[in-house]
Design a protein around this motif. Sequence first.
Motif, PDB file in Angstrom:
ATOM      1  N   LEU A  64       0.845  -1.192   0.000  1.00 55.35           N
ATOM      2  CA  LEU A  64       0.000   0.000   0.000  1.00 55.35           C
ATOM      3  C   LEU A  64       0.882   1.245   0.000  1.00 55.35           C
ATOM      4  CD1 LEU A  64      -3.174   0.483   2.134  1.00 55.35           C
ATOM      5  CD2 LEU A  64      -1.399   2.226   2.229  1.00 55.35           C
ATOM      6  N   GLU A  65       0.529   2.206  -0.834  1.00 54.67           N
ATOM      7  CA  GLU A  65       1.258   3.476  -0.890  1.00 54.67           C
ATOM      8  C   GLU A  65       0.270   4.623  -0.722  1.00 54.67           C
ATOM      9  OE1 GLU A  65       4.718   5.266  -3.672  1.00 54.67           O
ATOM     10  OE2 GLU A  65       2.826   4.881  -4.711  1.00 54.67           O
ATOM     11  N   ARG A  66       0.537   5.494   0.248  1.00 52.80           N
ATOM     12  CA  ARG A  66      -0.319   6.642   0.509  1.00 52.80           C
ATOM     13  C   ARG A  66       0.305   7.895  -0.098  1.00 52.80           C
ATOM     14  NH1 ARG A  66      -0.337   8.158   5.630  1.00 52.80           N
ATOM     15  NH2 ARG A  66       1.386   6.856   6.305  1.00 52.80           N
ATOM     16  N   SER A  67      -0.481   8.685  -0.784  1.00 52.16           N
ATOM     17  CA  SER A  67      -0.013   9.958  -1.310  1.00 52.16           C
ATOM     18  C   SER A  67      -0.348  11.055  -0.311  1.00 52.16           C
ATOM     19  CB  SER A  67      -0.669  10.267  -2.657  1.00 52.16           C
ATOM     20  OG  SER A  67      -0.310   9.291  -3.617  1.00 52.16           O
ATOM     21  N   SER A  68       0.628  11.875  -0.004  1.00 50.88           N
ATOM     22  CA  SER A  68       0.413  12.918   1.005  1.00 50.88           C
ATOM     23  C   SER A  68      -0.470  14.021   0.458  1.00 50.88           C
ATOM     24  CB  SER A  68       1.761  13.503   1.434  1.00 50.88           C
ATOM     25  OG  SER A  68       2.437  14.049   0.314  1.00 50.88           O
TER      26      SER A  68
END
Length: 349
Positions: A64-68
């Motif tokens: 999982l990758e979260r974009s700020s």
Amino acid sequence: MTNTGTPWIYIVGEKLLVALRTPSEPAIVERLWSLVCSPSTTFEDALRVIPNTSGGEPASFVALERSSGNGSVKLLVHGDAVVDAHTGGRWTRITSGDQPWRRDELSGVEAVAAGGLTGEPGSPVSGVSFPLGSGVIVANRIDWVADPGSIAAPARADAAASASPVPPAQSHFRPAPADTHTIIRPPAQRVRPEDDPAMRHDGETVLRRDIAPPIQDETVLREAPLVPDDPKTLLYGFRINGGQAYPLDAVHYFGRNPRQPRIPLPDPSRLVPVVSGSKSVSATHLEIKQIGDSIVATDLKSTNGTSVIPPHGHWRRLRQGESVVVAPGTFIDIGDGNVIEILPPWPGV
């Protein structure tokens, strides 16, 4: 954390999170930890390190990758892993279903829970909880929330926060922003793809078998890799999401609204439209054709890219316009849950 159920190893960084079902090789965990600590590491970099199989079965993991700032989340759910996402005021459960994996990209995400989740999405959970800034832990569940005041849902933890732990007595609805809670996970009841391949269709893909007339388009195809231009002695096939099998007896164009190239090709061609609610699949996304006894897949400069996973191999992201020779057993992911499987030689040929 609970003392029953299947524990998971969570490797958590500032923007990347990977969940591996135990047991897992320490060398892989160390490699993933070094990656998530680096701000330059991408989602694709992490996927290349994670094994796709474990003991001959599809491995269970979440990347999982979260974009700020904008609440967008890019994720891959593999095997028996589960992700619950809170978007638009409601919880949605994301699993691989009857496929080996599911890849997705969500926007407006307010909270995420990952691991071996059971019960209804958003249902209350219990267990010993603690906050996590970043690191490697073993637990049954991990939660991240962007705005705890806007969500009426189970306890969760801010993977980027550093508040004090909350006693287990408060492990229910509306916790403090940094509470982490776990859930007991019984063995999952899944139909394995190898048991019944016919069950792997998601019911959404639309496949058109007729040869459509040439349509003017701006698609520019990149020249395929050098492969022997010999007459075909074998005829391979493909299927989408485990559905009906079709032969590669023509050049196939896949996409949300595929069109043939501006310059007509001498070989027959077919247009294969797929369902893409989020429009992450480009209008004309991918070309697959057989040259001699080789199968060539070409990304047609798609917006969100194409991922290829060879048999017993690792995920690989194609560059825009890149062509690659693929073998039977290869899966090609073009987005929105649309996965193309390359099949062995067609029966009777």
